[in-house]
Scaffold this motif. Structure first.
Motif, short mmCIF file in Angstrom:
data_model
loop_
_atom_site.label_atom_id
_atom_site.label_comp_id
_atom_site.label_asym_id
_atom_site.label_seq_id
_atom_site.Cartn_x
_atom_site.Cartn_y
_atom_site.Cartn_z
N GLY A 82 0.81 -1.20 0.00
CA GLY A 82 0.00 0.00 0.00
C GLY A 82 0.84 1.26 0.00
N GLU A 83 0.35 2.28 -0.67
CA GLU A 83 1.02 3.58 -0.71
C GLU A 83 0.14 4.62 -0.04
OE1 GLU A 83 3.97 3.73 -4.44
OE2 GLU A 83 1.86 3.78 -4.99
N ILE A 84 0.73 5.38 0.85
CA ILE A 84 0.01 6.35 1.66
C ILE A 84 0.55 7.74 1.36
CG2 ILE A 84 -0.58 7.06 4.00
CD1 ILE A 84 0.13 4.08 4.76
N ILE A 85 -0.36 8.67 1.13
CA ILE A 85 0.01 10.05 0.82
C ILE A 85 -0.29 10.93 2.02
CG2 ILE A 85 -0.30 11.95 -0.80
CD1 ILE A 85 -1.63 9.85 -2.68
N THR A 86 0.61 11.84 2.32
CA THR A 86 0.36 12.79 3.40
C THR A 86 1.18 14.05 3.16
OG1 THR A 86 0.34 13.09 5.80
CG2 THR A 86 2.19 11.87 4.87
N TYR A 158 -7.85 9.15 4.91
CA TYR A 158 -8.79 9.50 3.85
C TYR A 158 -8.76 8.38 2.80
CZ TYR A 158 -9.54 14.30 5.47
OH TYR A 158 -9.91 15.41 6.20
N VAL A 159 -9.91 7.72 2.65
CA VAL A 159 -10.01 6.59 1.72
C VAL A 159 -10.47 7.10 0.36
CG1 VAL A 159 -11.18 4.39 1.26
CG2 VAL A 159 -10.50 4.99 3.60
N PRO A 160 -9.79 6.73 -0.72
CA PRO A 160 -10.21 7.17 -2.05
C PRO A 160 -11.52 6.49 -2.47
CG PRO A 160 -8.44 5.57 -2.23
CD PRO A 160 -8.60 5.86 -0.77
N VAL A 161 -12.43 7.28 -2.96
CA VAL A 161 -13.76 6.77 -3.31
C VAL A 161 -14.17 7.34 -4.66
CG1 VAL A 161 -16.20 6.69 -2.66
CG2 VAL A 161 -14.44 6.59 -0.89
N GLY A 212 -11.79 3.08 -3.82
CA GLY A 212 -10.76 2.85 -4.82
C GLY A 212 -9.49 2.24 -4.27
N SER A 213 -9.62 1.53 -3.14
CA SER A 213 -8.45 0.91 -2.52
C SER A 213 -8.68 -0.57 -2.33
CB SER A 213 -8.17 1.58 -1.16
OG SER A 213 -7.21 0.85 -0.44
N THR A 214 -7.73 -1.38 -2.77
CA THR A 214 -7.85 -2.83 -2.55
C THR A 214 -7.54 -3.20 -1.11
OG1 THR A 214 -5.55 -3.14 -3.26
CG2 THR A 214 -7.27 -3.39 -4.94
N SER A 241 -3.53 17.71 6.37
CA SER A 241 -2.62 17.98 7.47
C SER A 241 -3.01 17.19 8.72
CB SER A 241 -2.61 19.48 7.79
OG SER A 241 -1.72 19.76 8.84
N GLY A 242 -2.08 16.36 9.19
CA GLY A 242 -2.33 15.55 10.37
C GLY A 242 -2.99 14.22 10.07
N PHE A 243 -3.33 13.95 8.82
CA PHE A 243 -3.98 12.71 8.45
C PHE A 243 -3.22 12.03 7.31
CE2 PHE A 243 -7.34 15.48 10.09
CZ PHE A 243 -7.89 14.67 11.07
N LEU A 244 -3.58 10.79 7.06
CA LEU A 244 -3.03 10.04 5.95
C LEU A 244 -4.09 9.95 4.84
CD1 LEU A 244 -1.54 7.04 7.97
CD2 LEU A 244 -0.43 9.21 7.42
N ALA A 245 -3.65 9.72 3.63
CA ALA A 245 -4.57 9.51 2.51
C ALA A 245 -4.11 8.30 1.73
CB ALA A 245 -4.62 10.73 1.60
N ASP A 246 -4.98 7.32 1.61
CA ASP A 246 -4.63 6.12 0.85
C ASP A 246 -4.55 6.47 -0.63
OD1 ASP A 246 -4.18 3.59 -0.02
OD2 ASP A 246 -6.11 2.76 0.62
N ARG A 247 -3.54 5.95 -1.29
CA ARG A 247 -3.37 6.19 -2.72
C ARG A 247 -4.19 5.16 -3.49
NH1 ARG A 247 2.60 7.09 -5.43
NH2 ARG A 247 1.90 8.19 -7.32
N TYR A 248 -5.10 5.62 -4.33
CA TYR A 248 -6.00 4.68 -5.00
C TYR A 248 -5.22 3.73 -5.92
CZ TYR A 248 -5.90 7.47 -9.35
OH TYR A 248 -5.52 8.12 -10.49
N ASP A 249 -5.65 2.47 -5.92
CA ASP A 249 -5.07 1.47 -6.83
C ASP A 249 -6.16 0.75 -7.62
OD1 ASP A 249 -6.16 0.01 -4.79
OD2 ASP A 249 -4.33 -1.03 -4.23
N VAL A 250 -7.38 1.28 -7.55
CA VAL A 250 -8.49 0.81 -8.37
C VAL A 250 -9.03 2.02 -9.13
CG1 VAL A 250 -10.74 -0.32 -8.42
CG2 VAL A 250 -9.08 -0.97 -6.67
#
Length: 361
Positions: A82-86, A158-161, A212-214, A241-250
């Protein structure tokens, strides 16, 4: 010579024949009778219902402007990939999905910019309180789930949707049956009447979400729905700021099948709910056509706790907008065995006391 059209019995599926005495179509197998015109209308309806047409304009998201993502970085989990953006001020020492360490993999580049984001409304303390309430009073819970260090590791992600908007135009054909029973004192009678039921209608859908995340399980994400899109705002990196964001892979294109399933099932349930007054109803055919179908890209707020018990991963999630909390809990087998032994001992003691009283009687 034209081909002879064969009509099937709506009741049993047998081949219908014209009965000259009744001037109706009659089934030689179940002896049901039907008006000729009604059978023709029924078959015409079946022919006119076409296959589903559920195509989308999946051009969701936008391109990042020059310099807009310069203050963002990417962490990569070597365990789950998994790749996480922040943003540059937020550290991410562990993966929110598998709890393994993540390493800095470079500056963020590529991908699409989200159209919208729903900011977190519940903070970390609220998420910890929800977890404590979730496990409160569960005597058979493993100790690892009560440890404060695991509670402290709950992460805001933050989950990509992908969000799908569409107008669903449905045409459906049902077979209904009405049953009437009576008796004259000598015989019991049952009369069965069959009906061809047509329904057409439109259902508006706005923001049907497909994550959008497996790494984020679809069932888990859907179980903390709904998210209220009225709180969505235009995306700005400041919200990260202060949170993570999952990088979409779908991709949006890869999410269309899931969106279609959700829209089709919901549409058919709504249309079927209008068919009432029959003893039995069965669906014969349906067609769903989408109009003005477009996709959007958004980030939805989720608090996540990931932990392991006996080599099995457990993920808990809380809707960062509404506070809805979900997650399956394991059972400590040792504690369970001791609990059941205690119950058994108590039952034995009670039984012995009853036997003793009976013996003295």
């Amino acid at each position: 010579m034209s081909d002879i059209i064969e009509y099937k019995c709506p009741a049993c599926g047998g081949k219908l024949e014209f009965d000259s005495s009744s001037q109706k179509m009659k089934c030689p197998f179940c002896e049901s009778e039907f008006e000729v015109d009604s059978i023709k209308d029924h078959d015409n309806c079946l022919e006119n219902i076409k296959e589903d047409d559920m195509n989308w304009d999946s051009d969701a998201g936008s391109q990042w402007q020059q310099g807009e993502a310069d203050n963002m970085k990417v962490y990569k989990c070597k365990s789950c990939g998994g790749e996480i953006i922040t943003d540059q001020t937020t550290s991410a020492s562990k993966c929110p999905y598998c709890d393994n360490p993540v390493v800095m993999s470079g500056n963020f580049s590529g991908d699409l910019k989200p159209d919208y984001i729903i900011p977190f409304k519940f903070d970390k303390e609220a998420a910890k309180a929800a977890l404590n309430k979730h496990i409160e009073g569960r005597k058979l819970l493993p100790k690892v789930f009560r440890d404060q260090n695991h509670i402290d590791e709950i992460k805001g992600v933050y989950v990509p949707v992908w969000l799908f908007d569409a107008n669903a135009e449905a045409k459906m054909l049902f077979k209904g049956e009405k049953i009437r029973s009576w008796s004259d004192g000598k015989f019991n009678y049952v009369e069965r009447n069959y009906y061809s039921i047509q329904r057409e209608g439109n259902v508006e859908f706005e923001g049907v979400p497909v994550d959008g995340s497996t790494k984020m399980q679809d069932e888990l994400m859907e179980s903390i729905e709904p998210f209220d899109f009225k709180d969505a705002v235009d995306f700005k990196t400041a919200y990260l700021s202060g949170f993570l964001a999952d990088r979409y892979d779908v991709s949006a294109e890869e999410s269309i099948e899931r969106a279609n399933d959700r829209i089709k099932n919901t549409t058919e349930q709504i249309i079927a709910g209008t068919v009432q007054g029959y003893n039995t109803v069965s669906r014969e055919n349906s067609s769903v056509r989408l109009n003005s179908a477009k996709a959007k890209y958004a980030l939805y707020p989720v608090w996540i706790l990931n932990t392991t018990w006996e080599n099995q991963k457990y993920i808990f999630a809380m809707n960062g907008q509404t506070g809805k909390f979900v997650g399956n809990l394991p059972i400590d087998k040792g504690a369970s065995a001791r609990w059941f032994l205690g119950i058994a001992a108590a039952v034995t003691a009670v039984s012995f006391g009853i036997s003793l009283l009976l013996g003295l009687a």
